[in-house]
Design a protein around this motif. Structure first.
Motif, PDB file in Angstrom:
ATOM      1  N   ILE A   1       3.795  12.767  -8.102  1.00 57.30           N
ATOM      2  CA  ILE A   1       4.844  11.750  -8.089  1.00 57.30           C
ATOM      3  C   ILE A   1       5.475  11.724  -6.705  1.00 57.30           C
ATOM      4  CG2 ILE A   1       7.016  10.987  -9.109  1.00 57.30           C
ATOM      5  CD1 ILE A   1       6.250  12.448 -11.650  1.00 57.30           C
ATOM      6  N   PRO A   2       5.312  10.633  -5.961  1.00 58.55           N
ATOM      7  CA  PRO A   2       5.891  10.591  -4.610  1.00 58.55           C
ATOM      8  C   PRO A   2       7.413  10.586  -4.662  1.00 58.55           C
ATOM      9  CG  PRO A   2       5.016   8.441  -5.223  1.00 58.55           C
ATOM     10  CD  PRO A   2       4.608   9.384  -6.300  1.00 58.55           C
ATOM     11  N   ILE A   3       8.023  11.165  -3.642  1.00 57.38           N
ATOM     12  CA  ILE A   3       9.474  11.190  -3.543  1.00 57.38           C
ATOM     13  C   ILE A   3       9.943   9.803  -3.130  1.00 57.38           C
ATOM     14  CG2 ILE A   3      11.433  12.202  -2.328  1.00 57.38           C
ATOM     15  CD1 ILE A   3       9.795  14.736  -1.994  1.00 57.38           C
ATOM     16  N   PRO A   4      10.840   9.190  -3.884  1.00 58.57           N
ATOM     17  CA  PRO A   4      11.316   7.840  -3.506  1.00 58.57           C
ATOM     18  C   PRO A   4      12.139   7.897  -2.226  1.00 58.57           C
ATOM     19  CG  PRO A   4      12.553   8.696  -5.382  1.00 58.57           C
ATOM     20  CD  PRO A   4      11.434   9.656  -5.145  1.00 58.57           C
ATOM     21  N   LEU A   5      11.853   6.952  -1.342  1.00 58.85           N
ATOM     22  CA  LEU A   5      12.529   6.888  -0.049  1.00 58.85           C
ATOM     23  C   LEU A   5      13.362   5.618   0.029  1.00 58.85           C
ATOM     24  CD1 LEU A   5       9.585   7.974   2.297  1.00 58.85           C
ATOM     25  CD2 LEU A   5      11.328   9.418   1.252  1.00 58.85           C
ATOM     26  N   THR A   6      14.488   5.721   0.684  1.00 55.20           N
ATOM     27  CA  THR A   6      15.371   4.577   0.895  1.00 55.20           C
ATOM     28  C   THR A   6      15.264   4.129   2.335  1.00 55.20           C
ATOM     29  OG1 THR A   6      16.892   5.385  -0.802  1.00 55.20           O
ATOM     30  CG2 THR A   6      17.737   3.741   0.743  1.00 55.20           C
ATOM     31  N   TRP A   7      15.034   2.848   2.521  1.00 56.49           N
ATOM     32  CA  TRP A   7      14.841   2.293   3.873  1.00 56.49           C
ATOM     33  C   TRP A   7      16.069   1.498   4.269  1.00 56.49           C
ATOM     34  CZ3 TRP A   7      11.311   3.449   7.394  1.00 56.49           C
ATOM     35  CH2 TRP A   7      11.185   2.633   8.515  1.00 56.49           C
TER      36      TRP A   7
ATOM     37  N   ILE B   1      15.180   7.824   4.383  1.00 56.06           N
ATOM     38  CA  ILE B   1      16.320   8.499   3.768  1.00 56.06           C
ATOM     39  C   ILE B   1      15.953   8.914   2.340  1.00 56.06           C
ATOM     40  CG2 ILE B   1      18.736   8.264   3.100  1.00 56.06           C
ATOM     41  CD1 ILE B   1      18.998   6.119   5.255  1.00 56.06           C
ATOM     42  N   ILE B   2      16.319  10.150   1.980  1.00 61.84           N
ATOM     43  CA  ILE B   2      16.076  10.664   0.633  1.00 61.84           C
ATOM     44  C   ILE B   2      17.404  10.769  -0.101  1.00 61.84           C
ATOM     45  CG2 ILE B   2      15.213  12.595  -0.724  1.00 61.84           C
ATOM     46  CD1 ILE B   2      13.356  13.289   1.524  1.00 61.84           C
ATOM     47  N   LYS B   3      17.448  10.215  -1.280  1.00 59.78           N
ATOM     48  CA  LYS B   3      18.626  10.322  -2.121  1.00 59.78           C
ATOM     49  C   LYS B   3      18.368  11.335  -3.220  1.00 59.78           C
ATOM     50  CE  LYS B   3      21.694   7.728  -5.183  1.00 59.78           C
ATOM     51  NZ  LYS B   3      21.963   6.445  -5.855  1.00 59.78           N
TER      52      LYS B   3
ATOM     53  N   THR C   1       0.833  -1.200   0.000  1.00 59.17           N
ATOM     54  CA  THR C   1       0.000   0.000   0.000  1.00 59.17           C
ATOM     55  C   THR C   1       0.869   1.252   0.000  1.00 59.17           C
ATOM     56  OG1 THR C   1      -1.662  -1.222   1.251  1.00 59.17           O
ATOM     57  CG2 THR C   1      -1.892   1.171   1.172  1.00 59.17           C
ATOM     58  N   GLU C   2       0.446   2.247  -0.750  1.00 56.28           N
ATOM     59  CA  GLU C   2       1.182   3.509  -0.815  1.00 56.28           C
ATOM     60  C   GLU C   2       1.029   4.270   0.500  1.00 56.28           C
ATOM     61  OE1 GLU C   2       3.774   6.010  -2.651  1.00 56.28           O
ATOM     62  OE2 GLU C   2       2.944   4.188  -3.535  1.00 56.28           O
ATOM     63  N   PRO C   3       2.131   4.624   1.168  1.00 55.56           N
ATOM     64  CA  PRO C   3       2.021   5.334   2.451  1.00 55.56           C
ATOM     65  C   PRO C   3       1.593   6.781   2.272  1.00 55.56           C
ATOM     66  CG  PRO C   3       4.316   5.110   1.816  1.00 55.56           C
ATOM     67  CD  PRO C   3       3.524   4.341   0.799  1.00 55.56           C
ATOM     68  N   SER C   4       1.210   7.405   3.363  1.00 61.06           N
ATOM     69  CA  SER C   4       0.814   8.812   3.322  1.00 61.06           C
ATOM     70  C   SER C   4       2.025   9.677   2.994  1.00 61.06           C
ATOM     71  CB  SER C   4       0.224   9.227   4.674  1.00 61.06           C
ATOM     72  OG  SER C   4      -0.893   8.413   4.997  1.00 61.06           O
TER      73      SER C   4
ATOM     74  N   LYS D   1      23.721  13.282  -2.879  1.00 57.02           N
ATOM     75  CA  LYS D   1      23.669  13.543  -1.446  1.00 57.02           C
ATOM     76  C   LYS D   1      22.523  12.736  -0.836  1.00 57.02           C
ATOM     77  CE  LYS D   1      23.286  17.160   2.058  1.00 57.02           C
ATOM     78  NZ  LYS D   1      23.125  18.602   2.334  1.00 57.02           N
ATOM     79  N   TRP D   2      22.742  12.331   0.413  1.00 58.66           N
ATOM     80  CA  TRP D   2      21.718  11.609   1.166  1.00 58.66           C
ATOM     81  C   TRP D   2      21.219  12.506   2.292  1.00 58.66           C
ATOM     82  CZ3 TRP D   2      20.487   6.636  -0.449  1.00 58.66           C
ATOM     83  CH2 TRP D   2      21.371   6.056  -1.342  1.00 58.66           C
ATOM     84  N   TRP D   3      19.886  12.634   2.384  1.00 61.94           N
ATOM     85  CA  TRP D   3      19.284  13.383   3.479  1.00 61.94           C
ATOM     86  C   TRP D   3      18.706  12.388   4.490  1.00 61.94           C
ATOM     87  CZ3 TRP D   3      19.324  15.386  -1.422  1.00 61.94           C
ATOM     88  CH2 TRP D   3      19.766  16.706  -1.551  1.00 61.94           C
ATOM     89  N   VAL D   4      19.265  12.368   5.674  1.00 64.01           N
ATOM     90  CA  VAL D   4      18.843  11.440   6.727  1.00 64.01           C
ATOM     91  C   VAL D   4      18.062  12.228   7.778  1.00 64.01           C
ATOM     92  CG1 VAL D   4      19.596   9.768   8.447  1.00 64.01           C
ATOM     93  CG2 VAL D   4      20.876  10.030   6.320  1.00 64.01           C
TER      94      VAL D   4
END
Length: 274
Positions: free
Chosen positions: A75-81, A95-97, A46-49, A111-114
């Motif tokens: 378009i949702p921002i892809p997140l890295t888990w 985490i956002i790349k 399921t797509e998260p909020s 850059k990685w935003w944590v």
């Protein structure tokens, strides 16, 4: 302890290597209870909020520069888990790349935003337990917004909780509500909480499947279907005791009635040499 056969267990573990769109079509996945299938699809599919952007409503928007109606595409921002986040309460963040450019004519660099993490303590009213956790600032704000940690956990779907720690806590809360064993030393407080959270009470069978990983669910499903074989010596011992009791109560028992017993059949096959 009950042990599963290696071949049977290895075949089930093939689910862990399947891609998510194909996973739901596997026979081994469909063999799992419907309650777990519903939870796992909500948790992983399921797509998260949205957290880092605000989706626009409607299908079109007016463009004042061109005077045309542009189509709205959210378009949702892809997140890295990261695996370490499963032991934290992230509140939907991850985490956002992306890329950053320090100066105008310089090339962009990755850059990685944590999200900033904080050590805090949350209180679960249902479990009556203080839990030290690592959480984000947004998680703390969501707890205040929902007026309590219990309300936040119970109201949030699994896709928004996302971390394994969060769904495990929710599973423990749901089981406690289903068993109605919360606050065992205070019946008045227990009745108050059961009335307060009555809309979240689900059957115990459904609560026990919530929050399990795919591997844990497969093992649990196998253990429920596995029937441990009873050794034949127990069956023969029981029949022998019944036979001896019957002979003791009725010494004049007709020999013809023993033709169907296993003792008579065994006796007819065994010959003793003098």
């Amino acid at each position: 302890m009950v042990f599963l056969t290696v071949a049977r267990y290895a075949k089930s573990l093939q689910l862990l290597k399947a891609k998510r769109p194909l996973l739901f079509e596997r026979e081994n996945f469909k063999a799992l209870p419907v309650a777990y299938q519903k939870f796992y699809k909500e948790w992983k599919s399921t797509e998260p909020s949205p957290v880092y952007y605000k989706p626009e409503e409607g299908r079109y928007r007016y463009n004042p520069d061109s005077g045309n109606a542009d189509r709205i595409i959210n378009i949702p921002i892809p997140l890295t888990w990261a695996p370490e986040m499963d032991n934290m309460l992230m509140g939907g963040e991850a985490i956002i790349k992306g890329f950053t450019q320090k100066k105008e004519k310089r090339r962009k660099v990755p850059k990685w935003w944590v999200p900033p993490l904080h050590k805090t303590v949350v209180y679960c009213e249902i479990l009556n337990q203080y839990m030290p956790v690592i959480a984000t600032k947004r998680l703390i704000e969501l707890v205040h917004y929902h007026q309590g940690f219990d309300n936040y956990i119970l109201k949030s779907p699994a896709c928004d909780l996302r971390s394994l720690l969060a769904v495990k806590i929710k599973r423990k809360i749901l089981i406690s509500l289903a068993k109605k064993d919360l606050w065992p030393d205070n019946a008045e407080k227990r009745d108050e909480l059961l009335t307060k959270y009555k809309e979240y009470i689900v059957p115990l069978e459904q609560a026990e499947w919530y929050g399990l990983t795919l591997k844990e669910a497969m093992v649990k499903n196998h253990l429920l279907k596995y029937v441990e074989p009873v050794p034949l010596k127990h069956q023969y011992r029981k029949e022998l005791i019944e036979y001896l009791k019957e002979r003791q109560e009725n010494p004049q028992l007709d020999e013809s009635s023993e033709d169907t017993s296993w003792l008579k059949q065994l006796k007819s096959k065994v010959t003793f040499s003098k």
